[in-house]
Design an enzyme around this catalytic site. Structure first.
Site, PDB file in Angstrom:
ATOM      1  N   HIS A 140       0.832  -1.207   0.000  1.00 35.71           N
ATOM      2  CA  HIS A 140       0.000   0.000   0.000  1.00 35.71           C
ATOM      3  C   HIS A 140       0.866   1.256   0.000  1.00 35.71           C
ATOM      4  O   HIS A 140       1.220   1.769   1.067  1.00 35.71           O
ATOM      5  CB  HIS A 140      -0.900  -0.012   1.244  1.00 35.71           C
ATOM      6  CG  HIS A 140      -1.740  -1.247   1.362  1.00 35.71           C
ATOM      7  ND1 HIS A 140      -1.230  -2.459   1.789  1.00 35.71           N
ATOM      8  CD2 HIS A 140      -3.046  -1.462   1.103  1.00 35.71           C
ATOM      9  CE1 HIS A 140      -2.198  -3.353   1.788  1.00 35.71           C
ATOM     10  NE2 HIS A 140      -3.312  -2.782   1.377  1.00 35.71           N
ATOM     11  N   HIS A 152      -1.972  -1.531   7.057  1.00 35.76           N
ATOM     12  CA  HIS A 152      -1.605  -1.581   5.629  1.00 35.76           C
ATOM     13  C   HIS A 152      -0.566  -0.513   5.303  1.00 35.76           C
ATOM     14  O   HIS A 152       0.096  -0.589   4.273  1.00 35.76           O
ATOM     15  CB  HIS A 152      -2.852  -1.449   4.729  1.00 35.76           C
ATOM     16  CG  HIS A 152      -3.530  -0.109   4.786  1.00 35.76           C
ATOM     17  ND1 HIS A 152      -4.498   0.194   5.712  1.00 35.76           N
ATOM     18  CD2 HIS A 152      -3.388   1.000   4.014  1.00 35.76           C
ATOM     19  CE1 HIS A 152      -4.919   1.438   5.515  1.00 35.76           C
ATOM     20  NE2 HIS A 152      -4.256   1.951   4.492  1.00 35.76           N
ATOM     21  N   GLY A 180     -10.380   4.515   7.589  1.00 32.86           N
ATOM     22  CA  GLY A 180     -10.972   3.219   7.936  1.00 32.86           C
ATOM     23  C   GLY A 180     -11.127   3.071   9.436  1.00 32.86           C
ATOM     24  O   GLY A 180     -12.172   2.623   9.929  1.00 32.86           O
ATOM     25  N   HIS A 234      -4.042   3.103  -3.244  1.00 31.90           N
ATOM     26  CA  HIS A 234      -4.223   2.613  -1.871  1.00 31.90           C
ATOM     27  C   HIS A 234      -3.530   1.259  -1.680  1.00 31.90           C
ATOM     28  O   HIS A 234      -2.782   1.088  -0.727  1.00 31.90           O
ATOM     29  CB  HIS A 234      -5.712   2.476  -1.519  1.00 31.90           C
ATOM     30  CG  HIS A 234      -5.941   1.565  -0.357  1.00 31.90           C
ATOM     31  ND1 HIS A 234      -5.889   2.011   0.944  1.00 31.90           N
ATOM     32  CD2 HIS A 234      -6.163   0.216  -0.291  1.00 31.90           C
ATOM     33  CE1 HIS A 234      -6.069   0.967   1.748  1.00 31.90           C
ATOM     34  NE2 HIS A 234      -6.244  -0.118   1.034  1.00 31.90           N
ATOM     35  N   ARG A 287     -19.245 -18.178  38.837  1.00 28.88           N
ATOM     36  CA  ARG A 287     -19.015 -16.718  38.765  1.00 28.88           C
ATOM     37  C   ARG A 287     -18.857 -16.148  40.169  1.00 28.88           C
ATOM     38  O   ARG A 287     -18.119 -15.184  40.373  1.00 28.88           O
ATOM     39  CB  ARG A 287     -20.146 -16.008  38.006  1.00 28.88           C
ATOM     40  CG  ARG A 287     -21.466 -16.025  38.691  1.00 28.88           C
ATOM     41  CD  ARG A 287     -22.515 -15.148  38.016  1.00 28.88           C
ATOM     42  NE  ARG A 287     -23.827 -15.425  38.564  1.00 28.88           N
ATOM     43  CZ  ARG A 287     -24.829 -14.572  38.617  1.00 28.88           C
ATOM     44  NH1 ARG A 287     -24.682 -13.367  38.125  1.00 28.88           N
ATOM     45  NH2 ARG A 287     -25.983 -14.914  39.120  1.00 28.88           N
ATOM     46  N   SER A 301     -23.124  -8.450  37.571  1.00 31.60           N
ATOM     47  CA  SER A 301     -23.612  -9.718  37.043  1.00 31.60           C
ATOM     48  C   SER A 301     -22.457 -10.671  36.743  1.00 31.60           C
ATOM     49  O   SER A 301     -22.547 -11.872  36.999  1.00 31.60           O
ATOM     50  CB  SER A 301     -24.345  -9.421  35.740  1.00 31.60           C
ATOM     51  OG  SER A 301     -25.636  -9.889  35.777  1.00 31.60           O
ATOM     52  N   GLU A 338     -17.762  -4.029  24.231  1.00 34.34           N
ATOM     53  CA  GLU A 338     -16.927  -5.198  24.495  1.00 34.34           C
ATOM     54  C   GLU A 338     -15.662  -5.209  23.645  1.00 34.34           C
ATOM     55  O   GLU A 338     -14.575  -5.562  24.119  1.00 34.34           O
ATOM     56  CB  GLU A 338     -17.735  -6.488  24.256  1.00 34.34           C
ATOM     57  CG  GLU A 338     -18.928  -6.681  25.202  1.00 34.34           C
ATOM     58  CD  GLU A 338     -20.159  -5.851  24.831  1.00 34.34           C
ATOM     59  OE1 GLU A 338     -20.157  -5.204  23.762  1.00 34.34           O
ATOM     60  OE2 GLU A 338     -21.122  -5.840  25.615  1.00 34.34           O
ATOM     61  N   HIS A 354     -22.266 -16.480  32.664  1.00 38.35           N
ATOM     62  CA  HIS A 354     -23.525 -16.838  31.998  1.00 38.35           C
ATOM     63  C   HIS A 354     -23.196 -17.727  30.798  1.00 38.35           C
ATOM     64  O   HIS A 354     -23.472 -17.409  29.653  1.00 38.35           O
ATOM     65  CB  HIS A 354     -24.298 -15.577  31.586  1.00 38.35           C
ATOM     66  CG  HIS A 354     -24.702 -14.743  32.765  1.00 38.35           C
ATOM     67  ND1 HIS A 354     -23.787 -14.200  33.638  1.00 38.35           N
ATOM     68  CD2 HIS A 354     -25.927 -14.368  33.226  1.00 38.35           C
ATOM     69  CE1 HIS A 354     -24.420 -13.535  34.590  1.00 38.35           C
ATOM     70  NE2 HIS A 354     -25.721 -13.622  34.369  1.00 38.35           N
ATOM     71  N   ASP A 364     -33.841 -15.189  29.945  1.00 37.24           N
ATOM     72  CA  ASP A 364     -33.408 -14.172  28.976  1.00 37.24           C
ATOM     73  C   ASP A 364     -33.484 -14.690  27.540  1.00 37.24           C
ATOM     74  O   ASP A 364     -33.507 -13.907  26.587  1.00 37.24           O
ATOM     75  CB  ASP A 364     -31.989 -13.696  29.286  1.00 37.24           C
ATOM     76  CG  ASP A 364     -31.989 -12.582  30.325  1.00 37.24           C
ATOM     77  OD1 ASP A 364     -33.063 -11.983  30.535  1.00 37.24           O
ATOM     78  OD2 ASP A 364     -30.926 -12.335  30.915  1.00 37.24           O
ATOM     79  N   HIS A 389     -29.275 -14.622  24.622  1.00 39.71           N
ATOM     80  CA  HIS A 389     -28.307 -14.548  25.720  1.00 39.71           C
ATOM     81  C   HIS A 389     -27.730 -15.919  26.080  1.00 39.71           C
ATOM     82  O   HIS A 389     -26.977 -16.038  27.037  1.00 39.71           O
ATOM     83  CB  HIS A 389     -28.966 -13.920  26.955  1.00 39.71           C
ATOM     84  CG  HIS A 389     -29.084 -12.426  26.856  1.00 39.71           C
ATOM     85  ND1 HIS A 389     -29.598 -11.817  25.741  1.00 39.71           N
ATOM     86  CD2 HIS A 389     -28.722 -11.433  27.707  1.00 39.71           C
ATOM     87  CE1 HIS A 389     -29.567 -10.506  25.928  1.00 39.71           C
ATOM     88  NE2 HIS A 389     -29.030 -10.254  27.099  1.00 39.71           N
TER      89      HIS A 389
HETATM   90  C1  LIG Z   1     -11.579  -4.173  10.146  1.00 38.10           C
HETATM   91  C2  LIG Z   1     -11.078  -4.050   8.749  1.00 38.10           C
HETATM   92  N1  LIG Z   1     -11.950  -4.009   7.720  1.00 38.10           N
HETATM   93  C3  LIG Z   1     -11.522  -3.925   6.454  1.00 38.10           C
HETATM   94  C4  LIG Z   1     -10.182  -3.873   6.175  1.00 38.10           C
HETATM   95  C5  LIG Z   1      -9.709  -3.818   4.732  1.00 38.10           C
HETATM   96  N2  LIG Z   1      -9.150  -2.472   4.476  1.00 38.10           N
HETATM   97  C6  LIG Z   1      -7.842  -2.232   4.521  1.00 38.10           C
HETATM   98  S1  LIG Z   1      -7.503  -0.602   4.342  1.00 38.10           S
HETATM   99  C7  LIG Z   1      -9.129  -0.215   4.154  1.00 38.10           C
HETATM  100  C8  LIG Z   1      -9.609   1.197   4.017  1.00 38.10           C
HETATM  101  C9  LIG Z   1      -8.541   2.095   3.588  1.00 38.10           C
HETATM  102  O1  LIG Z   1      -8.862   3.426   3.726  1.00 38.10           O
HETATM  103  P1  LIG Z   1      -8.027   4.358   4.698  1.00 38.10           P
HETATM  104  O2  LIG Z   1      -8.167   3.842   6.065  1.00 38.10           O
HETATM  105  O3  LIG Z   1      -8.476   5.738   4.442  1.00 38.10           O
HETATM  106  O4  LIG Z   1      -6.518   4.165   4.263  1.00 38.10           O
HETATM  107  P2  LIG Z   1      -5.826   4.826   3.001  1.00 38.10           P
HETATM  108  O5  LIG Z   1      -6.634   4.416   1.814  1.00 38.10           O
HETATM  109  O6  LIG Z   1      -5.843   6.276   3.228  1.00 38.10           O
HETATM  110  O7  LIG Z   1      -4.455   4.229   2.978  1.00 38.10           O
HETATM  111  C10 LIG Z   1      -9.912  -1.351   4.231  1.00 38.10           C
HETATM  112  C11 LIG Z   1     -11.377  -1.350   4.075  1.00 38.10           C
HETATM  113  C12 LIG Z   1      -9.302  -3.928   7.270  1.00 38.10           C
HETATM  114  N3  LIG Z   1      -7.990  -3.902   7.112  1.00 38.10           N
HETATM  115  N4  LIG Z   1      -9.768  -3.980   8.531  1.00 38.10           N
END
Ligand SMILES: Cc1ncc(C[n+]2csc(CCOP(=O)(O)OP(=O)(O)O)c2C)c(N)n1
Length: 689
Positions: free
Chosen positions: A35, A75, A160, A269, A362, A389, A418, A468, A476, A480
């Site tokens: 990338h 990336h 992202g 990208h 628990r 709980s 979570e 649980h 529940d 659950h």
């Molecule tokens: C949880 C998750 N979902 C999907 C991806 C796949 N993925 C990698 S980068 C990206 C989006 C990239 O956009 P951005 O964060 O703006 O990075 P840029 O393009 O600016 O390098 C996605 C969807 C991932 N790595 N993690």
């Protein structure tokens, strides 16, 4: 020292950033994958951060009080490896081997403290949650030992990560707690993987973070003066975490064969520049590099980073002086701090914990937590709004929750989040000095799964409390009632980590005594995460063999599986289970012995993964392959499939539960002594055919 004081030269700063761009583009080009676009856009910020602000010890990457840098968009690893090559942590050969078998520069960064990679990143959002966890850990330690050890936690996040729901949890918690030691740079390049961001969002991110109580600063992410100003402001901020929104240009510096700009293209990208439509060699030229030899650190940049490292040495040496004088004046405290940082637990004696008879596991866990609150001073327990709980209130009652800029307690009320909670726990573990524990209902382990997986991959000793644990949640209803969760989590026991060990330890204790032992196993397991799977309902204590002390018997749980009820003669059948099913099996065994005159052995298997790690002869002694074996699980039958062996039979649930009182469900689903008898009879009939 004159050298150290030399004024920072803007020209060399820009050149170093271009060097990062060139190296990043070259790495991706050579690997034919990766990338480049984001890395080229983020280069100016990362360069200013590492060279002018981040405090690290050039001679000791493990120095505990270093500033932390957590990359969120894994990336963009090429950018991280490139800047770390400038600091001297990677060689040019390491960069050339990017993404190759056996290299120390994998596609997405994997935690590697020796090379200054603080976290494994790639699943977007989790990296900045790690930074929030580290920031909490730092505040916790500073509260106990003094501000001399204070440091910042930085994170780099992209569109992202901002979009991933986990950012809501991090934003809320960090703002609420006033984590002014947390500084996040948002690389806002308006482009993401497959579209421009305006196709998926129209939020005002600055306002969103401001509403959570953050200090927000929007800058031109390529203007080094603005970057410096923003980082200085963030460092001086006393009350709030800071989000620096850097408007950046994806693929900064990229050009085509004709020399036209190829910036702001989302095609850069996730593929080499040449594949995206840019010219690799023209781009390198445009950045004042050598297309024939792009894998080069410019000599003046190398000299500059030597100077940078000297500056860091001077800062670190001052900090270490402070530490030494504090240690001399506070020898007892210093001993304690070193014990915290060792990652080991102090001397504790869990045999002192007394449980009432026949309690829910628990509740037994709550008793253990109450003891631990008094004896383990570096444990931070978190709960996702279920402390009364999931019974982490056993711990909370002895301490107090973190609140705005007050970390004198040891409990994180994470709110209903979570995944955030689990990723924050990972961050605490990555920081070190802390034993992180987090709790919720077992069925909601599903929400934590991405962070559990990363804890397993990173080999972090995070402890999960999941209560649980079965359909006996009762009224529940099916939303659950965990059914498939144990089978899922045990898959991680089968998955080896990079050290060759089971990547996870899943413990479902059979009664109160086993719960104490399970806690001890969890605390001693400093090599992987551990999950404690605990009942909501009361469970009859397992009778102790030969009237010995039940707690002594339960120590055998540390072998993964052991005999809890034995016969004089060779058994006709072996019954295997874990958790509350063991008590049901014992009741069934009594019926079988009384009414059918069968010799029945009962085995409690707290962890299949651990059992399979025992010597073959031990495994064969407990569950020999020439005796019929029947397993009973409140989860999917497959949960016990490997334990009962090819000729064995598993009885479990292969459907969702229903809303009704637990005792009714037990009867309806056949979790009774009578049904155990019937199932065994049926099975033995089939077995003998
Ligand atoms: C949880 C998750 N979902 C999907 C991806 C796949 N993925 C990698 S980068 C990206 C989006 C990239 O956009 P951005 O964060 O703006 O990075 P840029 O393009 O600016 O390098 C996605 C969807 C991932 N790595 N993690």
């Amino acid at each position: 020292m004159d050298k150290v004081k030399t004024r920072i030269d803007d020209e060399i700063t820009l050149k170093a950033a271009d060097n990062i761009r060139i190296l990043s583009a070259a790495m991706v080009e050579k690997a034919r994958s990766g990338h480049p676009g984001g890395a080229m856009g983020g280069a100016d910020f990362i360069n200013v951060l590492f060279s002018e602000f981040l405090v690290y010890d050039p001679d000791d990457p493990t120095w505990p009080f270093r500033d932390r840098f957590f990359l969120d968009p894994g990336h963009m690893s090429a950018m991280l490896y490139s800047v770390l090559a400038l600091t001297g942590s990677y060689t040019i050969d390491d960069l050339k081997n990017f993404r190759q078998w056996g290299s120390i520069t994998p596609g997405h960064p994997e935690v590697d403290i020796q090379h200054r990679v603080e976290n494994t990143s790639g699943p977007l959002g989790q990296g900045h949650a790690n930074a929030a966890g580290a920031a909490i850990a730092e505040r916790f330690l500073a509260d106990r030992f003094g501000e001399w050890l204070s440091h910042k936690s930085y994170a780099f996040i992209s569109d992202g990560g901002i979009q991933e729901e986990i950012s809501q949890g991090v934003g809320r918690i960090a703002g609420h707690l006033g984590l002014n030691n947390l500084i996040i740079f948002f690389d806002s390049n308006d482009l993401q993987l497959s579209t421009a961001t305006d196709q998926v969002t129209s939020e005002d991110t600055a306002k969103k973070y401001a509403a959570w109580g953050w200090n927000t600063i929007t800058i031109d992410g390529h203007d080094i003066t603005e970057i410096r100003r923003a980082l200085t402001e963030a460092q001086n901020e006393k009350k709030k975490p800071t989000l620096i929104i850097g408007k950046t240009i994806m693929g900064k510096g990229a050009v085509t064969d004709e020399g036209h700009s190829f910036e702001k293209q989302y095609s850069t990208h996730g593929q080499p520049l040449s594949k995206a439509g840019a010219s690799f060699s023209k781009t390198i030229q445009n950045l004042n590099g050598h297309p024939d030899n792009p894998f080069k650190i410019f000599p003046e940049v190398e000299d500059y980073y030597d100077l940078v490292n000297d500056r860091k040495r001077a800062i670190v040496s001052e900090k270490k002086k402070l530490q030494r004088s504090w240690e001399e004046n506070n020898p007892e405290q210093a001993k304690k701090l070193h014990q915290f940082l060792s990652g080991n637990i102090p001397d504790i004696d869990l045999s002192k914990i007394k449980h009432k008879a026949n309690i829910a596991t628990r509740v037994a866990s709550s008793n253990v937590l109450s003891y631990l609150a008094d004896h383990v001073d570096n444990m931070i327990v978190a709960s996702a709004d279920l402390s009364n709980s999931d019974k982490t209130n056993g711990f909370l009652d002895k301490t107090k929750s973190f609140s705005y800029q007050d970390f004198s307690g040891a409990f994180l009320q994470a709110g209903v989040s979570e995944l955030t909670m689990a990723a924050i726990a990972n961050g605490m573990a990555l920081h070190g000095g802390i034993i992180p524990v987090c709790a919720t209902f077992f069925v909601f382990s599903d929400f934590m799964k991405p962070a559990i997986r990363l804890a397993a991959l990173m080999e972090l000793p995070v402890i999960y409390i999941w209560t649980h644990d079965s359909f006996r949640v009762g009224e529940d209803g099916p939303t659950h009632q965990p059914i498939e969760q144990e089978a899922q989590i045990r898959l991680l026991e089968q998955l080896k980590n990079h050290s060759g060990n089971n990547s996870f330890l899943a413990l479902r204790p059979a009664d109160a005594a086993e719960t104490t032992v399970a806690w001890e196993m969890a605390l001693r397991n400093t090599k992987t995460p551990t999950g404690l799977i605990l009942s909501r309902q009361n469970i009859d204590d397992i009778p102790s063999i030969k009237d010995m002390d039940r707690y002594s018997d339960a120590q055998n749980a540390s072998k993964g599986a052991y005999i809890v009820q034995e016969t004089e003669d060779e058994p006709d059948v072996i019954l295997v289970g874990n958790g509350s099913e063991v008590a049901t099996l014992i009741a069934g065994a009594e019926l079988l012995e009384r009414e059918k005159k069968l010799n029945v052995r009962v085995v409690s298997a707290i962890s299949e993964g651990l059992f399979r790690k025992q010597p073959e002869n031990y495994q064969a002694e407990i569950i020999p392959d020439n005796i019929p074996v029947l397993g009973l699980s409140s989860g999917l039958p497959v949960t016990l499939r490997n334990l009962v062996g090819p000729k064995g039979k598993c009885v479990g649930l292969d459907h969702f539960g229903h809303s009704a009182p637990a005792e009714v469900l037990d009867k309806q689903f056949g979790f009774t002594a009578e049904n155990v008898l019937q199932e065994v009879e049926k099975y033995l009939f089939e077995y003998r055919l």
